[in-house]
Design an enzyme around this catalytic site. Structure first.
Site, PDB file in Angstrom:
ATOM      1  N   HIS A  22      86.992 -41.033  -2.892  1.00 27.67           N
ATOM      2  CA  HIS A  22      85.687 -40.377  -3.088  1.00 27.67           C
ATOM      3  C   HIS A  22      85.881 -39.063  -3.867  1.00 27.67           C
ATOM      4  CE1 HIS A  22      84.503 -42.371   0.994  1.00 27.67           C
ATOM      5  NE2 HIS A  22      83.887 -43.044   0.035  1.00 27.67           N
ATOM      6  N   LYS A  46      74.052 -47.002  12.551  1.00 25.96           N
ATOM      7  CA  LYS A  46      75.486 -47.220  12.356  1.00 25.96           C
ATOM      8  C   LYS A  46      76.270 -46.202  13.194  1.00 25.96           C
ATOM      9  CE  LYS A  46      78.520 -47.769   8.341  1.00 25.96           C
ATOM     10  NZ  LYS A  46      78.550 -47.670   6.884  1.00 25.96           N
ATOM     11  N   ARG A  95      85.605 -50.304  -6.770  1.00 29.47           N
ATOM     12  CA  ARG A  95      87.027 -50.508  -6.511  1.00 29.47           C
ATOM     13  C   ARG A  95      87.498 -51.861  -7.008  1.00 29.47           C
ATOM     14  NH1 ARG A  95      86.309 -48.739  -0.383  1.00 29.47           N
ATOM     15  NH2 ARG A  95      84.338 -49.710  -0.961  1.00 29.47           N
ATOM     16  N   SER A 133      87.131 -45.652   3.806  1.00 28.05           N
ATOM     17  CA  SER A 133      87.007 -44.812   5.003  1.00 28.05           C
ATOM     18  C   SER A 133      87.400 -45.619   6.231  1.00 28.05           C
ATOM     19  CB  SER A 133      85.558 -44.328   5.169  1.00 28.05           C
ATOM     20  OG  SER A 133      85.165 -43.554   4.072  1.00 28.05           O
TER      21      SER A 133
HETATM   22  P1  ADP Z   1      78.803 -46.755   1.799  1.00 28.07           P
HETATM   23  O1  ADP Z   1      78.736 -46.857   3.289  1.00 28.07           O
HETATM   24  O2  ADP Z   1      77.544 -46.391   1.119  1.00 28.07           O
HETATM   25  O3  ADP Z   1      79.572 -47.864   1.107  1.00 28.07           O
HETATM   26  P2  ADP Z   1      81.134 -45.181   1.372  1.00 28.07           P
HETATM   27  O4  ADP Z   1      81.327 -43.797   1.863  1.00 28.07           O
HETATM   28  O5  ADP Z   1      82.042 -46.231   1.915  1.00 28.07           O
HETATM   29  O6  ADP Z   1      79.637 -45.442   1.626  1.00 28.07           O
HETATM   30  O7  ADP Z   1      81.222 -45.231  -0.209  1.00 28.07           O
HETATM   31  C1  ADP Z   1      80.367 -44.490  -1.023  1.00 28.07           C
HETATM   32  C2  ADP Z   1      80.646 -44.834  -2.470  1.00 28.07           C
HETATM   33  O8  ADP Z   1      81.992 -44.512  -2.776  1.00 28.07           O
HETATM   34  C3  ADP Z   1      80.484 -46.310  -2.841  1.00 28.07           C
HETATM   35  O9  ADP Z   1      79.962 -46.367  -4.151  1.00 28.07           O
HETATM   36  C4  ADP Z   1      81.877 -46.842  -2.813  1.00 28.07           C
HETATM   37  O10 ADP Z   1      82.053 -47.946  -3.691  1.00 28.07           O
HETATM   38  C5  ADP Z   1      82.647 -45.630  -3.319  1.00 28.07           C
HETATM   39  N1  ADP Z   1      84.014 -45.642  -2.834  1.00 28.07           N
HETATM   40  C6  ADP Z   1      84.453 -46.009  -1.627  1.00 28.07           C
HETATM   41  N2  ADP Z   1      85.791 -45.915  -1.549  1.00 28.07           N
HETATM   42  C7  ADP Z   1      86.205 -45.489  -2.755  1.00 28.07           C
HETATM   43  C8  ADP Z   1      87.496 -45.257  -3.345  1.00 28.07           C
HETATM   44  N3  ADP Z   1      88.620 -45.475  -2.674  1.00 28.07           N
HETATM   45  N4  ADP Z   1      87.548 -44.804  -4.614  1.00 28.07           N
HETATM   46  C9  ADP Z   1      86.396 -44.606  -5.306  1.00 28.07           C
HETATM   47  N5  ADP Z   1      85.172 -44.867  -4.842  1.00 28.07           N
HETATM   48  C10 ADP Z   1      85.066 -45.303  -3.581  1.00 28.07           C
END
Ligand code: ADP
Length: 165
Positions: A22, A46, A95, A133
């Site tokens: 992120h 959630k 990803r 995450s």
């Molecule tokens: P959500 O629950 O909305 O998927 P996340 O926090 O998991 O929220 O992810 C938010 C955004 O960040 C999404 O667009 C996801 O694809 C992107 N994302 C998640 N993990 C990564 C990563 N390792 N690298 C880059 N972008 C990521």
């Protein structure tokens, strides 16, 4: 002078917790846009590790050296929140192909609701394409070291959470 909406973008997500993937995306977006809103979604359905308030504080601290970044939280529809902020662009990270399949549908749905709202995709740096995450939570819940997954100060807060639970 009113801000040009073209120079602002909203990056929504759960960020429970924020990972290095992120963070990489936010840093790269900050090179492309004057303002990057990091929108922490309040999802009462959630179960989360960190409360929204805790996430906002942690992420603000992590992004303190990125002046373009602003951390906000929101509840309800992304489309309503984007109108509230005056943004016309949404940032999502890709990803792999499964992210693409899920994200393209959301982006197309958003376009039906509001054709002026564009989703901008950034491909994940390959260093972080395996990272999520949920993986960080899983490893930390077993007592593992997650310093390769999340920023250092967040790693210790995640470890603390699991020690308490
Ligand atoms: P959500 O629950 O909305 O998927 P996340 O926090 O998991 O929220 O992810 C938010 C955004 O960040 C999404 O667009 C996801 O694809 C992107 N994302 C998640 N993990 C990564 C990563 N390792 N690298 C880059 N972008 C990521």
């Amino acid at each position: 002078m009113p801000q040009n909406p073209k120079r602002k973008i909203l990056y929504p997500g759960s960020f429970d917790p924020l990972t290095l993937g992120h963070l990489d995306l936010i840093r790269r977006a900050a090179c492309l846009f004057d303002k990057v809103y990091v929108g922490v979604l309040v999802n009462p359905h959630k179960k989360s590790l960190f409360s929204v308030e805790e996430r906002v504080i942690m992420i603000r601290r992590t992004l303190a050296d990125i002046p373009q970044a602003e951390v906000v939280c929101f509840e309800g529809l992304l489309i309503d929140f984007s109108h509230e902020l005056g943004v016309t662009q949404i940032l999502r990270g890709l990803r792999d192909a499964s992210d693409f399949e899920a994200e393209i549908k959301v982006a197309q749905g958003l376009r039906v609701l509001d054709p002026s709202l564009e989703t901008v995709f950034l491909g994940t740096d390959p260093k972080f394409s395996y990272l999520s995450s949920s993986m960080a939570r899983e490893v930390a819940s077993g007592g593992g070291d997650i310093s390769a997954f999340v920023p250092a100060d967040i790693a210790s807060l995640v470890a603390e959470k699991y020690q308490k639970s």
